[in-house]
Design a protein around this motif. Sequence first.
Motif, PDB file in Angstrom:
ATOM      1  N   UNK A  40      13.253  56.055  17.296  1.00 13.82           N
ATOM      2  CA  UNK A  40      13.581  57.384  16.846  1.00 13.82           C
ATOM      3  C   UNK A  40      14.891  57.441  16.535  1.00 13.82           C
ATOM      4  N   UNK A  41      15.728  56.697  17.335  1.00 15.83           N
ATOM      5  CA  UNK A  41      17.235  56.739  16.979  1.00 15.83           C
ATOM      6  C   UNK A  41      17.795  55.995  16.016  1.00 15.83           C
ATOM      7  N   UNK A  42      18.089  56.428  15.000  1.00 16.28           N
ATOM      8  CA  UNK A  42      18.700  56.085  13.824  1.00 16.28           C
ATOM      9  C   UNK A  42      19.942  55.004  14.152  1.00 16.28           C
ATOM     10  N   UNK A  43      20.823  55.526  14.608  1.00 15.67           N
ATOM     11  CA  UNK A  43      22.121  55.021  14.909  1.00 15.67           C
ATOM     12  C   UNK A  43      22.003  53.819  15.990  1.00 15.67           C
ATOM     13  N   UNK A  44      21.058  53.930  17.010  1.00 13.18           N
ATOM     14  CA  UNK A  44      20.778  52.686  17.953  1.00 13.18           C
ATOM     15  C   UNK A  44      20.146  51.669  17.039  1.00 13.18           C
ATOM     16  N   UNK A  45      19.280  51.854  16.039  1.00 13.46           N
ATOM     17  CA  UNK A  45      18.444  51.021  15.294  1.00 13.46           C
ATOM     18  C   UNK A  45      19.641  50.075  14.592  1.00 13.46           C
ATOM     19  N   UNK A  46      20.309  50.999  13.872  1.00 12.20           N
ATOM     20  CA  UNK A  46      21.565  50.276  12.912  1.00 12.20           C
ATOM     21  C   UNK A  46      22.318  49.584  13.649  1.00 12.20           C
ATOM     22  N   UNK A  47      23.015  49.856  14.886  1.00 11.47           N
ATOM     23  CA  UNK A  47      23.745  48.937  15.635  1.00 11.47           C
ATOM     24  C   UNK A  47      22.902  47.804  16.000  1.00 11.47           C
ATOM     25  N   UNK A  48      21.644  47.897  16.526  1.00  8.78           N
ATOM     26  CA  UNK A  48      20.991  46.705  16.930  1.00  8.78           C
ATOM     27  C   UNK A  48      20.631  45.768  15.860  1.00  8.78           C
ATOM     28  N   UNK A  49      20.497  46.289  14.651  1.00  9.23           N
ATOM     29  CA  UNK A  49      20.167  45.431  13.390  1.00  9.23           C
ATOM     30  C   UNK A  49      21.391  44.688  13.099  1.00  9.23           C
ATOM     31  N   UNK A  50      22.597  45.346  12.891  1.00  6.98           N
ATOM     32  CA  UNK A  50      24.013  44.643  12.597  1.00  6.98           C
ATOM     33  C   UNK A  50      24.208  43.656  13.788  1.00  6.98           C
ATOM     34  N   UNK A  51      24.142  44.057  14.939  1.00  6.29           N
ATOM     35  CA  UNK A  51      24.430  43.110  15.945  1.00  6.29           C
ATOM     36  C   UNK A  51      23.792  41.691  15.796  1.00  6.29           C
ATOM     37  N   UNK A  52      22.493  41.913  15.491  1.00  5.50           N
ATOM     38  CA  UNK A  52      21.439  40.738  15.465  1.00  5.50           C
ATOM     39  C   UNK A  52      21.947  39.833  14.303  1.00  5.50           C
ATOM     40  N   UNK A  53      22.079  40.482  13.431  1.00  8.27           N
ATOM     41  CA  UNK A  53      22.402  39.681  11.931  1.00  8.27           C
ATOM     42  C   UNK A  53      23.696  39.002  12.107  1.00  8.27           C
ATOM     43  N   UNK A  54      24.844  39.847  12.755  1.00  5.62           N
ATOM     44  CA  UNK A  54      26.252  39.092  13.012  1.00  5.62           C
ATOM     45  C   UNK A  54      25.921  37.836  14.076  1.00  5.62           C
ATOM     46  N   UNK A  55      25.194  37.897  14.896  1.00 14.52           N
ATOM     47  CA  UNK A  55      24.721  37.054  16.030  1.00 14.52           C
ATOM     48  C   UNK A  55      24.187  35.860  15.248  1.00 14.52           C
ATOM     49  N   UNK A 112      27.096  33.175  29.238  1.00 16.13           N
ATOM     50  CA  UNK A 112      28.386  32.866  28.829  1.00 16.13           C
ATOM     51  C   UNK A 112      28.581  32.536  27.113  1.00 16.13           C
ATOM     52  N   UNK A 113      27.401  31.961  26.916  1.00 17.71           N
ATOM     53  CA  UNK A 113      27.398  31.537  25.284  1.00 17.71           C
ATOM     54  C   UNK A 113      27.214  32.494  24.457  1.00 17.71           C
ATOM     55  N   UNK A 114      26.680  33.616  25.056  1.00 19.59           N
ATOM     56  CA  UNK A 114      26.396  35.071  24.208  1.00 19.59           C
ATOM     57  C   UNK A 114      27.598  35.677  24.282  1.00 19.59           C
ATOM     58  N   UNK A 115      28.168  35.592  25.178  1.00 21.10           N
ATOM     59  CA  UNK A 115      29.528  36.435  25.415  1.00 21.10           C
ATOM     60  C   UNK A 115      30.511  35.811  24.453  1.00 21.10           C
ATOM     61  N   UNK A 116      30.696  34.535  24.302  1.00 23.43           N
ATOM     62  CA  UNK A 116      31.591  33.972  23.301  1.00 23.43           C
ATOM     63  C   UNK A 116      31.174  34.269  21.917  1.00 23.43           C
ATOM     64  N   UNK A 117      30.073  34.382  21.492  1.00 22.83           N
ATOM     65  CA  UNK A 117      29.711  35.105  20.143  1.00 22.83           C
ATOM     66  C   UNK A 117      29.952  36.261  19.964  1.00 22.83           C
ATOM     67  N   UNK A 118      29.696  37.145  20.963  1.00 18.09           N
ATOM     68  CA  UNK A 118      29.925  38.790  21.234  1.00 18.09           C
ATOM     69  C   UNK A 118      31.165  38.846  20.829  1.00 18.09           C
ATOM     70  N   UNK A 119      32.201  38.097  21.616  1.00 18.21           N
ATOM     71  CA  UNK A 119      33.512  38.308  21.329  1.00 18.21           C
ATOM     72  C   UNK A 119      34.028  38.091  20.075  1.00 18.21           C
ATOM     73  N   UNK A 120      33.189  37.296  19.545  1.00 22.53           N
ATOM     74  CA  UNK A 120      33.941  36.695  18.000  1.00 22.53           C
ATOM     75  C   UNK A 120      33.646  37.751  17.017  1.00 22.53           C
ATOM     76  N   UNK A 121      32.470  38.652  17.162  1.00 19.47           N
ATOM     77  CA  UNK A 121      31.861  39.666  16.086  1.00 19.47           C
ATOM     78  C   UNK A 121      32.473  41.168  16.754  1.00 19.47           C
ATOM     79  N   UNK A 122      33.017  41.465  17.731  1.00 19.09           N
ATOM     80  CA  UNK A 122      33.044  42.779  18.366  1.00 19.09           C
ATOM     81  C   UNK A 122      33.819  43.512  17.412  1.00 19.09           C
TER      82      UNK A 122
END
Length: 297
Positions: A40-55, A112-122
């Motif tokens: 029901x939360x469009x903003x939360x969903x938009x963020x999750x989709x963008x994050x997954x696609x960037x990762x 740690x592997x996830x953090x390295x990737x998340x750091x690169x896209x933040x």
Amino acid sequence: MEINFKYILSNFGVCDPLSVTQIYKSAWDINDTYVLKTNGDKGQLDKSILLNRLLLSEGVPVIEYINTTDDKPYMHLSGKYWCLMKKIKGNCFDPFAGELKHNGIMLGKAVAELHKAMKSIENKVDTYDSDFFNELSTWIAPELEKNNVFFNDGVMDDIVAFLSRDYKTLPRQLIHRDMHTSNLLYENGMFSYIDFDMSQRNVRIFDIVYLGCSQLVENYKDETLLKQWREIFIGILQGYNELLPLSEDERNAIPFLFVFDEMLFTAFYLKTGQPEIAKNCVEMTNWLHENIVPIIR
């Protein structure tokens, strides 16, 4: 209200589903191939989709969202947003099965592997920049006070001192924020990551603490399981440190974040009308304040 799965799935180009199985309240397994989820939360969903696609673009094994036939990431129906994802194969990882420290090292490296990737896209993600001191003062402490919930002497004073001083100096980045083994699927020696709905900028070691605390909550009263947990958590720290070295300040902050994490859960369960669970959280918060330092050192 009856859900018209055939109509919804046809909007994603999936026709005549053979099998629809509810996984939890807002998600369904489709043909053991897809997961259909509503939010029901469009903003939360938009963020999750963008994050997954960037990762995914960074080679991280995460969920792949499928666009609708009109090339949108989700459809809107009956006041809800519906999205379809390719199902990730794997099972929840049980760190208490097998060689404990090795399991911990594997988990630590996975974070740690996830953090390295998340750091690169933040910098490509507009996400919530969390401040635990602000959360403590604006909703956690008021919720505790409203329900006449108090911790042992020294608990709140220590947390206030830590959050107002040392917490603010720790390395920060985009983190998962809901890091537990149900969000780490394991198969053929590889971890996949799911559920980025709560992702935010925060101190990076909170993901490690959250992971450790989620494994401790059912086991801290059993001496044998507590010893096993300690071996796992020491492994988590070792595995993480091998890929992303932890500073002395971060290591010193870990016990305080354990206590704060359970304090946060206390307020959360009070706010959501679950006082019995909150009572258990109070007990664990007090126990952590007294015991966590010697256990993890």
